[in-house]
Design an enzyme around this catalytic site. Structure first.
Site, PDB file in Angstrom:
ATOM      1  NE  ARG A  28      -3.314   1.884   8.346  1.00  0.00           N
ATOM      2  CZ  ARG A  28      -4.671   1.130   8.314  1.00  0.00           C
ATOM      3  NH1 ARG A  28      -5.538   0.257   7.648  1.00  0.00           N
ATOM      4  NH2 ARG A  28      -5.657   1.314   9.614  1.00  0.00           N
ATOM      5  CG  ASN A  74     -39.694   8.528  25.362  1.00  0.00           C
ATOM      6  OD1 ASN A  74     -40.144   8.001  25.646  1.00  0.00           O
ATOM      7  ND2 ASN A  74     -38.952   9.450  24.556  1.00  0.00           N
ATOM      8  CG  HIS A 114     -39.363  -1.341  10.855  1.00  0.00           C
ATOM      9  ND1 HIS A 114     -39.233  -1.166  12.291  1.00  0.00           N
ATOM     10  CD2 HIS A 114     -38.367  -1.973  10.138  1.00  0.00           C
ATOM     11  CE1 HIS A 114     -38.946  -1.460  13.011  1.00  0.00           C
ATOM     12  NE2 HIS A 114     -38.292  -2.837  11.692  1.00  0.00           N
ATOM     13  CG  ASN A 154     -29.049   9.334  19.135  1.00  0.00           C
ATOM     14  OD1 ASN A 154     -28.674  10.748  18.981  1.00  0.00           O
ATOM     15  ND2 ASN A 154     -29.918   9.569  20.563  1.00  0.00           N
ATOM     16  CG  PHE A 313     -14.479   4.562  21.380  1.00  0.00           C
ATOM     17  CD1 PHE A 313     -14.741   3.991  22.391  1.00  0.00           C
ATOM     18  CD2 PHE A 313     -13.197   3.472  21.238  1.00  0.00           C
ATOM     19  CE1 PHE A 313     -15.827   3.090  22.030  1.00  0.00           C
ATOM     20  CE2 PHE A 313     -14.327   2.008  20.965  1.00  0.00           C
ATOM     21  CZ  PHE A 313     -15.813   2.434  20.885  1.00  0.00           C
TER      22      PHE A 313
HETATM   23 ZN   LIG Z   1     -41.592  -0.158  12.550  1.00  0.00          ZN
END
Ligand SMILES: [Zn+2]
Ligand SMILES: [Zn+2]
Ligand SMILES: [Zn+2]
Length: 342
Positions: A28, A74, A114, A154, A313
């Site tokens: 479609r 990290n 944030h 990411n 996927f």
């Molecule tokens: Zn934050």
């Protein structure tokens, strides 16, 4: 064979891999239906976020009240700087082979806020991020044992990002990882046989064809590559032949900031949701060898397919055979181009 109608394979000259394209399977017309769950608005500051200024991280380290970008090692690093490079090959059969890998993993917050993203940040603030990347790349590239520096972001829970706070990771490794190693080999081979750069030649070809371009400015061009695997994959290339961020002019820092914001904000318009993706820069290895063949670029790999909740996927034939896509890169590029200029 018609690229718009017939099933065909496309070659990725950067990796030497193929992708199966099946345009006839788009049963479609594609409408970009919006099936987004209403997303809760994130606050400026989240007391439970381990990246926000002044908050405690795992292990009890407290973030400073940083005003701009903020870099730290990290707390759950995948690599350690002091790992030995010892090699293992059981009975010298080449069957049970391993070697130690040392490296450094850092996290960089783009902003103390944030709830910002590359798509909603001011270009002038993204410039501060690019400058911080240049500084990190210079420092890590200068370490003797580091041969490659991977800066990547990411974004979104779908890509496994555990925190919406705008940030990226920087993994510096003692060996050149798989994806850039393939691209290194292809670019070197092309450079030797054509006496020119693979991506310089590719960008020039695309500029004449125009069908896969998404947006561009003085320093950079963003396009859906001919060999794209992900539905809305984008490749960002510098116009000049630069091998890494260390070659940037002041103008190119501004241009890259502009094009990153353009791509990220265009993505957010595709399904009217914050678009998940993995993005990263591919730069020349930092192995103390000249790399005239390497052309600076960034890949955006977003998983969304037909709506905010339908993702692609890599299963079945894609896992066992070859990656496959239905909508062609040209159709995807046209859609992104429209949204980019709207
Ligand atoms: Zn934050
Ligand atoms: Zn080039
Ligand atoms: Zn690449």
């Amino acid at each position: 064979m018609k690229l718009t109608d017939d099933p065909h394979r496309r070659f990725n000259p950067l990796t030497g891999e193929w992708v199966l394209v099946s345009p006839q399977r788009t049963l479609r017309p594609w409408h970009g239906e919006v099936a987004a769950p209403p997303s809760a608005k994130e606050p400026d500051y989240d007391p439970n976020c381990y990246l926000c200024p002044g908050n405690n991280r795992a292990g009890g380290v407290r973030n400073p009240d940083y005003p701009g970008t903020f870099v730290f090692e990290n707390d759950f690093a995948a690599l350690q700087p002091d790992t030995s490079k010892q090699q293992l090959d059981v009975e010298s059969k080449g069957l049970l082979v391993a070697e130690g890998e040392s490296g450094i993993c850092r996290v960089m917050c783009f902003s103390p806020r944030h709830n910002l993203t590359l798509s909603t940040m001011q270009v002038s603030d993204i410039e501060l991020v690019v400058r911080a990347w240049v500084g990190q790349f210079r420092e890590l590239a200068g370490l003797k044992e580091i041969r490659h520096v991977q800066i990547f972001e990411n974004r979104g829970a779908m890509m496994g990002a555990s925190n919406p706070h705008p940030h990226c990771q920087i993994w510096a490794t003692s060996s050149i990882p798989e994806a850039p190693a393939k691209e290194l080999n292809s670019q070197q081979t092309y450079f030797k046989s054509h006496k020119s750069c693979l991506l310089c030649d590719y960008v020039e070809l695309e500029a004449r064809q125009k069908v896969r371009q998404v947006c561009e400015n003085d320093g950079f061009v963003a396009l859906v590559p001919f060999w794209a695997v992900w539905p809305f994959e984008v490749l960002v290339c510098s116009r000049r032949h630069l091998s890494s961020m260390l070659d940037f002019t002041v103008a190119e820092i501004a241009s890259l900031s502009g094009v990153l914001k353009q791509v990220a904000s265009t993505y957010d318009k595709v399904f009217a949701v914050p678009f998940p993706y993995s993005m990263g820069f591919h730069q020349a290895p930092t192995d103390d060898v000249e790399h005239p063949e390497w052309h600076f670029h960034a890949h955006f790999y977003p998983p969304l397919l037909r709506s905010a909740s339908v993702r692609k996927f890599m299963v079945g034939f894609e896992m066992l055979g070859t990656p496959q896509r239905d909508i062609t890169p040209e159709v995807a590029a046209e859609r992104l181009r429209e949204l980019c200029s709207s």
